[in-house]
Design a protein around this motif. Structure first.
Motif: not given
Length: 143
Positions: A14, A23, A25, A96-97, A112, A114-115
């Motif tokens: 990730v 982002n 997330y 992404d995170s 953390v 994220s997805y």
């Protein structure tokens, strides 16, 4: 150990991925529902939410939620009505995170956000709280 290594590799993957989108997330972007609690020494699932009971027969069934806002984070254990309060600060961000330093009293760790992306391109937010002995995984629920 294999589960722990798998989770570690997924988290590393990730972090290495990049994207052109903003982002979304972040720890305070959703309410979080606990999916699993794992022992970090061997990766064993020791507790799970009701959605994970079919694959974790031996794990204790626990319902927990997590909510974060303005540097404060709260975990509600709905099974025994306990509330845990702590704090968080952003450590780093990517497309992404987001990685956070977290603390609950003397317990310090890393979070953390994220997805998980599925084959149909749908995405679900994922939050992992990693402490010395345990890792708690949460699935996002849009506010």
């Amino acid at each position: 150990m294999k589960r722990f290594l798998g989770i570690t590799m997924a988290v590393i993957l990730v972090f290495t991925l990049t994207s052109c989108k903003n982002n979304v997330y972040q720890i305070d972007s959703q309410e979080w529902i606990m999916t699993t609690v794992q022992n970090t020494k061997d990766g064993a699932v020791i507790a799970c939410g009701s959605d994970s009971t079919d694959v974790n027969d031996n794990a204790e069934k626990i319902e927990m939620t997590c909510k974060a806002e303005k540097g404060n984070i709260t975990i509600n254990n709905l099974t025994d009505n306990r509330v845990y309060s702590g704090g968080y600060t952003v450590k780093s961000k990517s497309a992404d995170s987001t990685i956070y330093d977290i603390s609950f009293g003397d317990a310090k760790g890393v979070a953390v956000v994220s997805y998980i992306k599925y084959h149909d391109d749908s995405q679900v937010g994922t939050l992992i709280l990693n402490f010395e002995d345990y890792a708690l995984s949460f699935s996002g629920q849009n506010n």
